[in-house]
Scaffold this active site. Structure first.
Site, short mmCIF file in Angstrom:
data_model
loop_
_atom_site.label_atom_id
_atom_site.label_comp_id
_atom_site.label_asym_id
_atom_site.label_seq_id
_atom_site.Cartn_x
_atom_site.Cartn_y
_atom_site.Cartn_z
N LYS A 9 0.82 -1.21 0.00
CA LYS A 9 0.00 0.00 0.00
C LYS A 9 0.86 1.27 0.00
CE LYS A 9 -4.01 -2.25 2.18
NZ LYS A 9 -5.03 -2.17 3.29
N TYR A 49 -12.33 -2.13 -3.74
CA TYR A 49 -12.86 -2.26 -2.38
C TYR A 49 -14.38 -2.10 -2.34
CZ TYR A 49 -8.35 -2.43 0.11
OH TYR A 49 -7.13 -2.81 0.62
N PHE A 57 -15.62 3.74 6.93
CA PHE A 57 -14.23 4.08 6.61
C PHE A 57 -13.94 4.06 5.11
CE2 PHE A 57 -14.32 -0.52 7.61
CZ PHE A 57 -13.75 -1.05 6.45
N ARG A 85 -1.66 -14.20 4.54
CA ARG A 85 -2.33 -13.49 5.62
C ARG A 85 -1.60 -13.70 6.94
NH1 ARG A 85 -7.08 -10.91 4.09
NH2 ARG A 85 -7.88 -10.82 6.21
N THR A 91 -5.36 -7.15 10.66
CA THR A 91 -5.72 -5.89 9.99
C THR A 91 -5.30 -4.69 10.83
OG1 THR A 91 -7.65 -7.04 9.08
CG2 THR A 91 -7.66 -4.63 8.97
N ARG A 102 2.54 -6.16 9.12
CA ARG A 102 1.77 -5.03 9.66
C ARG A 102 2.34 -4.55 10.99
NH1 ARG A 102 -4.04 -7.27 7.44
NH2 ARG A 102 -4.22 -5.85 5.65
N ASN A 112 -2.24 0.32 6.73
CA ASN A 112 -1.69 -0.91 7.33
C ASN A 112 -0.78 -1.70 6.39
OD1 ASN A 112 -3.68 -1.87 5.68
ND2 ASN A 112 -4.81 -2.98 7.25
N HIS A 115 -2.22 -5.39 1.54
CA HIS A 115 -3.49 -6.09 1.31
C HIS A 115 -3.17 -7.51 0.88
CE1 HIS A 115 -7.32 -7.34 -0.45
NE2 HIS A 115 -6.60 -7.79 -1.45
N GLU A 126 -9.51 -10.85 -7.80
CA GLU A 126 -8.56 -9.74 -7.61
C GLU A 126 -7.36 -9.85 -8.57
OE1 GLU A 126 -9.68 -8.93 -2.92
OE2 GLU A 126 -7.66 -9.60 -3.42
P1 ATP Z 1 -7.11 -6.06 3.18
O1 ATP Z 1 -8.47 -6.34 2.56
O2 ATP Z 1 -6.59 -4.68 2.85
O3 ATP Z 1 -6.13 -7.16 2.97
P2 ATP Z 1 -8.16 -7.01 5.65
O4 ATP Z 1 -8.79 -8.09 4.83
O5 ATP Z 1 -7.29 -7.41 6.80
O6 ATP Z 1 -7.30 -6.04 4.75
P3 ATP Z 1 -10.69 -5.63 5.54
O7 ATP Z 1 -11.72 -5.84 6.60
O8 ATP Z 1 -10.87 -6.29 4.21
O9 ATP Z 1 -9.27 -6.01 6.18
O10 ATP Z 1 -10.54 -4.05 5.34
C1 ATP Z 1 -9.91 -3.55 4.19
C2 ATP Z 1 -9.01 -2.40 4.57
O11 ATP Z 1 -9.81 -1.30 5.03
C3 ATP Z 1 -8.06 -2.69 5.73
O12 ATP Z 1 -6.87 -3.32 5.33
C4 ATP Z 1 -7.78 -1.30 6.25
O13 ATP Z 1 -6.84 -0.61 5.40
C5 ATP Z 1 -9.14 -0.62 6.08
N1 ATP Z 1 -9.96 -0.73 7.29
C6 ATP Z 1 -10.59 -1.84 7.73
N2 ATP Z 1 -11.29 -1.61 8.85
C7 ATP Z 1 -11.13 -0.30 9.12
C8 ATP Z 1 -11.60 0.59 10.15
N3 ATP Z 1 -12.41 0.15 11.13
N4 ATP Z 1 -11.20 1.88 10.11
C9 ATP Z 1 -10.41 2.33 9.13
N5 ATP Z 1 -9.92 1.56 8.11
C10 ATP Z 1 -10.27 0.27 8.12
MG MG Z 2 -9.93 -7.73 3.09
#
Ligand code: ATP
Ligand code: MG
Length: 137
Positions: A9, A49, A57, A85, A91, A102, A112, A115, A126
């Site tokens: 990212k 997304y 968010f 992962r 996350t 992370r 973070n 992805h 994806e």
């Molecule tokens: P990614 O999809 O980026 O691999 P993830 O699967 O661990 O991460 P998701 O729940 O899919 O997490 O959320 C996607 C992204 O949105 C997160 O990686 C983070 O950058 C952001 N995000 C998720 N939850 C929050 C939150 N509560 N507040 C702010 N940003 C968030």
């Molecule tokens: Mg995700």
């Protein structure tokens, strides 16, 4: 073998951590089989997304993901989705295990660092999103 889609990212690219993060993947037995750098448009980030578009968010996430260049990769290996992962960590970097990407490179819950696809089915979608021409064998 399985494949997964990884994104380094904008915050991690900005802090010059691309090489260090790619090394973590390789050390975990994941092979980089495709990679490209790009600066996402708002349309691309919103589409990627889309599953989160109703979340509070979402706007912040799109702002961040379009704030600078990213590196997208296809990683290949045994149980690549889960293996990736695991090296990424949770996350929320405050909850990410020590030694995970992370824990070491995230700046906040939004910024973070990486992805990774969350299932083989989403990985296929994806990978097609970023590599529509396909990935070499
Ligand atoms: P990614 O999809 O980026 O691999 P993830 O699967 O661990 O991460 P998701 O729940 O899919 O997490 O959320 C996607 C992204 O949105 C997160 O990686 C983070 O950058 C952001 N995000 C998720 N939850 C929050 C939150 N509560 N507040 C702010 N940003 C968030
Ligand atoms: Mg995700």
């Amino acid at each position: 073998v399985e494949r997964t889609l990884s994104i380094i990212k904008p915050n991690a690219v900005a802090k010059n951590a691309v090489g260090a993060i790619l090394a973590r993947f390789e050390e975990a037995g994941l092979r980089i089989v495709a990679a490209r750098m790009l600066h996402l448009t708002r349309e691309q980030a919103s589409a990627f997304y889309a599953v989160h578009q109703e979340r509070p968010f979402f706007g912040e996430l799109v702002d961040f993901m379009t704030s600078g260049p990213v590196m997208v990769q296809v990683l290949e290996g045994e149980n690549a989705v889960a293996a990736n992962r695991e090296v990424m960590g949770a996350t929320d970097p405050a909850k990410a295990a020590p030694g995970t990407i992370r824990a070491d490179f995230a700046d906040s819950l939004t910024e973070n660092a990486v992805h990774g696809s969350d299932a083989p089915e989403t990985a296929a979608v994806e990978i097609g999103f970023f590599f529509p021409e396909g990935v070499c064998e």
